[in-house]
Scaffold this active site. Structure first.
Site, short mmCIF file in Angstrom:
data_model
loop_
_atom_site.label_atom_id
_atom_site.label_comp_id
_atom_site.label_asym_id
_atom_site.label_seq_id
_atom_site.Cartn_x
_atom_site.Cartn_y
_atom_site.Cartn_z
N TYR A 72 -65.70 -47.46 -20.14
CA TYR A 72 -66.10 -48.72 -19.74
C TYR A 72 -67.33 -48.79 -19.44
O TYR A 72 -67.59 -47.83 -18.08
CB TYR A 72 -65.19 -49.09 -18.97
CG TYR A 72 -63.75 -50.24 -19.50
CD1 TYR A 72 -62.97 -50.12 -20.32
CD2 TYR A 72 -62.74 -50.04 -18.52
CE1 TYR A 72 -62.28 -50.29 -20.64
CE2 TYR A 72 -61.42 -50.11 -18.27
CZ TYR A 72 -60.82 -50.27 -19.92
OH TYR A 72 -59.59 -50.80 -20.50
N GLY B 224 -59.78 -59.84 -15.46
CA GLY B 224 -61.25 -59.68 -15.74
C GLY B 224 -61.86 -60.43 -14.82
O GLY B 224 -61.19 -61.90 -15.18
#
Length: 334
Positions: free
Chosen positions: A54, A285
């Site tokens: 990520y 998220g």
């Protein structure tokens, strides 16, 4: 916050996990990312999911900063290995022993911790013998650098093979991390039954279908400015499959069901995912703290049979169910 066991293991995790796939280190500035993590903690989230890939390792660094000073035993920190990191050379990805052993040390350094609670194979590696991968994971566990192991987006067959080796090696293989939502149900026919048989729990990502199930994307209209659909750093690629009028029209038809349950569309989507018996946690998220506060309200919500049936009736024509959509790259791209 509802607390659940991860699969049949003794590890307890928050039903809502906080993940930083498309945000930390890329879409969201560091201060905002840290504010989201702090809000997650305030809302009772104890489980945090990330991966070395990520933002090319930056997301792990940001999460480590955000969690600094917290009581480590009160958190469950998950990360993953497989996709390219660093310069992306030939040994910078995959599930070889070399890459796993180097990657766990890098992840621990960036996260600022001596161990992760769960270390996950981010995809299946067709170019490395499964025995090599599982033996490397066993050494990671025995060295105290991870407590449990899991996988992400593995097929039922791959999960069975990996679990059999884990049993031989006497290491706890406890989880799978698949995409799962009202619209994406490819795990239901094969992966979920295999996982239930083996005691493996699902930690699902994208329960809101990259934001489509919030209802903010309207048929016949351009995506809202600043939304994920307009993000050129990766967000727009993932959401594009759902930005069809037939899908968006049916999502809008879910509004009366959500209102009847006293939920927003996003909360309805997360609550629906958590109602699957094999789902241990849903990963959310956020780019703003208030999004965290909204989504955690789905924890502990029980949708009645009528609502579940109505959701199926509305969405069935646009749902993806093909188990063959659970795939890993046949070859690594160097």
């Amino acid at each position: 916050m509802e607390i659940r066991n991860l699969g049949s293991s003794g590890l307890k995790i928050s039903a809502i996990a906080y993940g930083n796939w498309l945000t930390h280190g890329s879409q969201v500035e560091e201060d905002a990312a840290i504010a989201c993590v702090r809000r997650a903690l305030d809302e009772g989230i104890t489980t945090f999911d990330t991966a070395d890939v990520y933002a090319n390792t930056r997301a792990e660094t940001v999460l480590g900063k955000a969690l600094a000073g917290e009581r480590r035993a009160g958190l469950e920190i998950f990360t993953k290995v497989y996709w390219p990191t660093g310069p992306g050379k030939h040994n910078d990805h995959g599930l070889s022993r070399k890459h796993i052993m180097e990657s766990i040390d890098g992840s621990l350094s960036r996260l600022g911790t001596d161990y992760v609670d769960l270390y996950q194979a981010h995809r299946y590696d067709h170019e490395t013998p499964l025995e090599e991968t599982m033996e490397a994971f066993a050494d990671v566990v025995r060295s105290g650098k991870a407590h449990y192991i899991g996988v992400s987006e593995w097929t039922a067959e791959q999960i069975r093979a990996g679990h059999a080796l884990a049993r031989e090696l006497r290491i706890p293989f406890v989880s799978n991390q698949p995409q799962y939502s009202m619209l994406w149900r490819v795990i239901e026919d094969e992966v979920v039954p295999a996982s239930q048989e083996l005691g493996i729990g699902q930690i699902v990502w994208s329960p809101i279908a990259q934001g489509v199930l919030t209802g903010k994307y309207l048929p016949g209209e351009q995506p809202p400015a600043g939304s994920r659909a307009t993000d050129e750093k990766g967000g727009s690629d993932m959401i594009s499959r759902w930005l069809r009028d037939d899908v968006l029209e049916r999502v809008q038809q879910l509004r009366p069901i959500a209102e009847e349950a006293g939920l927003s569309l996003a909360q309805l989507a997360v609550a629906w995912v958590l109602q699957n018996d094999n789902v241990s946690a849903a990963i959310i998220g956020a780019s703003r703290p208030e999004q965290v506060t909204e989504n955690v309200k789905a924890a502990g919500v029980l949708l009645d049979a009528g609502a579940m049936a109505a959701i199926d009736e509305i969405l069935t024509p646009v749902v993806e169910r093909d188990p063959r959509r659970t795939v890993s790259p046949e070859r690594r791209e160097f």
